[in-house]
Enzyme design. Sequence first.
Site, short mmCIF file in Angstrom:
data_model
loop_
_atom_site.label_atom_id
_atom_site.label_comp_id
_atom_site.label_asym_id
_atom_site.label_seq_id
_atom_site.Cartn_x
_atom_site.Cartn_y
_atom_site.Cartn_z
N ALA A 14 0.79 -1.24 0.00
CA ALA A 14 0.00 0.00 0.00
C ALA A 14 0.81 1.28 0.00
O ALA A 14 0.34 2.32 -0.47
CB ALA A 14 -0.96 0.00 1.19
N GLY A 16 3.81 1.66 -1.52
CA GLY A 16 4.69 1.74 -2.68
C GLY A 16 4.09 2.63 -3.77
O GLY A 16 2.95 3.06 -3.68
N ARG A 17 4.88 2.88 -4.81
CA ARG A 17 4.39 3.74 -5.90
C ARG A 17 3.14 3.16 -6.55
O ARG A 17 2.16 3.87 -6.77
CB ARG A 17 5.48 3.91 -6.97
CG ARG A 17 6.64 4.81 -6.55
CD ARG A 17 7.56 5.09 -7.74
NE ARG A 17 8.13 3.85 -8.26
CZ ARG A 17 9.32 3.38 -7.92
NH1 ARG A 17 10.06 4.01 -7.04
NH2 ARG A 17 9.78 2.27 -8.45
N MET A 129 -0.79 -4.89 -16.68
CA MET A 129 -2.24 -4.71 -16.60
C MET A 129 -2.73 -3.58 -17.52
O MET A 129 -3.92 -3.32 -17.59
CB MET A 129 -2.64 -4.35 -15.17
CG MET A 129 -2.38 -5.44 -14.17
SD MET A 129 -3.63 -6.72 -14.25
CE MET A 129 -2.82 -7.99 -13.28
N HIS A 159 13.15 1.28 -18.59
CA HIS A 159 12.45 1.54 -17.33
C HIS A 159 13.31 2.41 -16.42
O HIS A 159 14.51 2.54 -16.62
CB HIS A 159 12.11 0.24 -16.60
CG HIS A 159 10.91 -0.46 -17.16
ND1 HIS A 159 10.98 -1.30 -18.26
CD2 HIS A 159 9.60 -0.45 -16.79
CE1 HIS A 159 9.77 -1.77 -18.53
NE2 HIS A 159 8.92 -1.27 -17.66
N LYS A 163 14.05 -0.18 -11.10
CA LYS A 163 13.53 -1.52 -11.45
C LYS A 163 14.60 -2.57 -11.22
O LYS A 163 15.74 -2.40 -11.62
CB LYS A 163 13.04 -1.54 -12.91
CG LYS A 163 12.31 -2.84 -13.26
CD LYS A 163 11.54 -2.70 -14.56
CE LYS A 163 10.86 -4.00 -14.95
NZ LYS A 163 9.84 -4.44 -13.98
#
Length: 271
Positions: A14, A16-17, A129, A159, A163
């Site tokens: 919750a 995190g980015r 997603m 990225h 990452k």
Amino acid sequence: MTHDTPFRVCVAGASGRMGRMLIEAVEAADDCVLSGALDRPDSPALGQDAAAFAGQHSGVTISADLDAALASSRFLIDFTRPEGTMAHLAACVRHGTAMVIGTTGFSEAQKADIAAAARQIPIVLAPNMSVGVNVTLKLLDMAARALASGYDIEIVEAHHRHKVDAPSGTALKMGEVIAQALGRDLKDCAVYERVGHTGERAAGSIGFATVRGGDVVGDHTVMFLGTGERIEITHKSSSRATYAQGSLRAVRFLAGQERGLYDMFDVLNLR
């Protein structure tokens, strides 16, 4: 699995980015309500309101108590790390909670465990997603079938500097979709590094190149390089909001499923 709206959604990671982006999306959605916010036991965010970062009050406190959070939730959206997701998976099976998994970097054994859990609960597992990325995957499938001979295929991804895995899960998924369209197995034709005297490019191989730096959310380009021409199919993300919106579409899809393992092609009806 049919549920009355609003859909009760718990968000993992919750603070995190991605977790924050998901919380904002759930709070803004008419048909969803935030029912839980999970973080690691060592997180400094524990005990805070889940929406405090946005100057809002959700009435949900960030907690490390998995069972309590899932007891009041019908869906868990999880973009964390493989170890965390596997622990959440076992708890979701216990509670009958549907899962949307955006975590990447799973081992083959972990993927098998997710597939086994999907015999009891409905799960959407997708390395990306984003609605746009999944439409891009469909385009890549079409392009690979049409350009099956006479074209070399290279995948370049960029990225942000934070990452930790490479190539990205999305780049690997692109490679899998292309290999499948060509009747190959990515394991047999992927080339992940080139250094020193490599010799000529092997026919039929799919090359990967990785760029890391700055705050790039996620750029992916697939090149089909022929003689006298090349085709490039590119997707660029400027915000993680696209992943959050795709996740909520996955939640709405899962509301109609009893069990099974699905991906975003199922959610978006791209089969």
